[in-house]
Scaffold this motif. Sequence first.
Motif, PDB file in Angstrom:
ATOM      1  N   GLY A  61       0.446  13.158  -6.985  1.00  0.00           N
ATOM      2  CA  GLY A  61       0.097  13.847  -5.750  1.00  0.00           C
ATOM      3  C   GLY A  61       0.717  15.222  -5.627  1.00  0.00           C
ATOM      4  O   GLY A  61       1.831  15.467  -6.112  1.00  0.00           O
ATOM      5  N   PHE A  62      -0.002  16.110  -4.963  1.00  0.00           N
ATOM      6  CA  PHE A  62       0.485  17.463  -4.715  1.00  0.00           C
ATOM      7  C   PHE A  62      -0.280  18.041  -3.531  1.00  0.00           C
ATOM      8  O   PHE A  62      -1.311  17.496  -3.106  1.00  0.00           O
ATOM      9  N   GLY A  87      -3.364  23.146   2.338  1.00  0.00           N
ATOM     10  CA  GLY A  87      -3.219  22.282   3.504  1.00  0.00           C
ATOM     11  C   GLY A  87      -3.754  20.889   3.298  1.00  0.00           C
ATOM     12  O   GLY A  87      -3.941  20.129   4.263  1.00  0.00           O
ATOM     13  N   LEU A  88      -3.998  20.520   2.028  1.00  0.00           N
ATOM     14  CA  LEU A  88      -4.528  19.208   1.692  1.00  0.00           C
ATOM     15  C   LEU A  88      -3.606  18.518   0.698  1.00  0.00           C
ATOM     16  O   LEU A  88      -2.991  19.175  -0.142  1.00  0.00           O
ATOM     17  N   HIS A  89      -3.548  17.199   0.795  1.00  0.00           N
ATOM     18  CA  HIS A  89      -2.746  16.424  -0.152  1.00  0.00           C
ATOM     19  C   HIS A  89      -3.682  15.664  -1.080  1.00  0.00           C
ATOM     20  O   HIS A  89      -4.521  14.868  -0.644  1.00  0.00           O
ATOM     21  N   PHE A  90      -3.553  15.943  -2.375  1.00  0.00           N
ATOM     22  CA  PHE A  90      -4.362  15.294  -3.412  1.00  0.00           C
ATOM     23  C   PHE A  90      -3.556  14.142  -4.004  1.00  0.00           C
ATOM     24  O   PHE A  90      -2.437  14.343  -4.471  1.00  0.00           O
ATOM     25  N   GLN A  91      -4.134  12.956  -4.017  1.00  0.00           N
ATOM     26  CA  GLN A  91      -3.453  11.836  -4.672  1.00  0.00           C
ATOM     27  C   GLN A  91      -4.419  10.673  -4.872  1.00  0.00           C
ATOM     28  O   GLN A  91      -5.165  10.307  -3.958  1.00  0.00           O
ATOM     29  N   GLY A  92      -4.371  10.109  -6.091  1.00  0.00           N
ATOM     30  CA  GLY A  92      -5.180   8.934  -6.383  1.00  0.00           C
ATOM     31  C   GLY A  92      -6.669   9.138  -6.184  1.00  0.00           C
ATOM     32  O   GLY A  92      -7.387   8.208  -5.807  1.00  0.00           O
ATOM     33  N   GLY A  93      -7.149  10.344  -6.402  1.00  0.00           N
ATOM     34  CA  GLY A  93      -8.570  10.611  -6.228  1.00  0.00           C
ATOM     35  C   GLY A  93      -8.967  10.902  -4.789  1.00  0.00           C
ATOM     36  O   GLY A  93     -10.127  11.235  -4.522  1.00  0.00           O
ATOM     37  N   LEU A  94      -8.030  10.767  -3.861  1.00  0.00           N
ATOM     38  CA  LEU A  94      -8.307  11.035  -2.452  1.00  0.00           C
ATOM     39  C   LEU A  94      -7.746  12.397  -2.049  1.00  0.00           C
ATOM     40  O   LEU A  94      -6.758  12.866  -2.617  1.00  0.00           O
ATOM     41  N   VAL A  95      -8.377  12.993  -1.064  1.00  0.00           N
ATOM     42  CA  VAL A  95      -7.918  14.277  -0.533  1.00  0.00           C
ATOM     43  C   VAL A  95      -7.791  14.139   0.979  1.00  0.00           C
ATOM     44  O   VAL A  95      -8.777  13.844   1.669  1.00  0.00           O
ATOM     45  N   ARG A  96      -6.584  14.325   1.469  1.00  0.00           N
ATOM     46  CA  ARG A  96      -6.312  14.162   2.900  1.00  0.00           C
ATOM     47  C   ARG A  96      -5.594  15.394   3.442  1.00  0.00           C
ATOM     48  O   ARG A  96      -4.998  16.157   2.682  1.00  0.00           O
TER      49      ARG A  96
END
Length: 322
Positions: free
Chosen positions: A192-193, A197-206
């Motif tokens: 994750g990184f 303004g978005l957090h990318f992790q495990g294929g998800l973007v939040r």
Amino acid sequence: MKAIQLLIAHKFWKYDLPCSFSYIRRLSTADAVRRVQELARNGKIWVLEGDIAKFFDTVDQILLMNRFLHEIRVPSLENLISRALQLEIGNLDAFSPFEKDMFPRADSGIPQGGVLSPLLANFYLYPFDRAMTDAGFSVVRYADDFVVMCESEQRARDAYSLAERVLQADLRLTLHPLTEGSKTRITPYSKGFTFLGLHFQGGLVRPSSKAINRFRESISTAADARQGFNLLATLSKLKHMIDGWANAYRSYDCSDEFKTLDQHIRQALSQYCQYHGLMIKGHLLSGKQMQLLGIPSLESIRERRSNQQDNDARHKTYARVA
């Protein structure tokens, strides 16, 4: 300045490389996000998160102007452009040394929000884009915020070394160092990184935690009953903030975050109404009451947009079949 921007913009389109997504025609943060995801799917699973220290405050105006005037070759515009770059704050001689230190130097920086600032920022960073791209690095840059997607940790370290060298030697900018707690770091994509303004992790973007906390604070401030009673102005401000935030993040994996923030909005507005005697203390506004006040929920905006996209897709399919 707008007239000048329209006059010269076409001369600078050639400096907009595919790695740059900020202030580019028909591109947005969503396009940058899709590019990051595409690179990850193609095996670029190590991420160099880069952050240029105080970019807009430290751009070397002399270097910028020399390159700029060489490109447009219209000396008569020099004074106009120079004035656009200056951060006018009045008579500096009347300020104390302490007060002067609170403002950027007049011979450095690009004023954020200026008409020419987007064009100048991308033009100034073109040598960085060119050097990184020519070296085979997969850069995704949005203004002064960038990531480099790499196939290995060593490759990411090589990207950092080149980025640091180009920014410092050629552009007189500072890249935050690779130290613990720094905004610049190297991490596996899977861990994750944060970017844009978005957090990318495990294929998800939040939405990132920082973006969420900033929005929560903005809602609390807008609905702070101690500022006085002006219900219409408060409702208008809240609606504007909610619409803007929902539009910025509704395309991502944010259902849980939206539901939690909707509860915060409901709580904040309920407290405002309680404080001003519009409802009984200890009670919360219902969903219907929120609607009557003109306050949409983040989740309803997201669902409405999703349904609209589904309808648009069906119409396109029907048109092709017909």
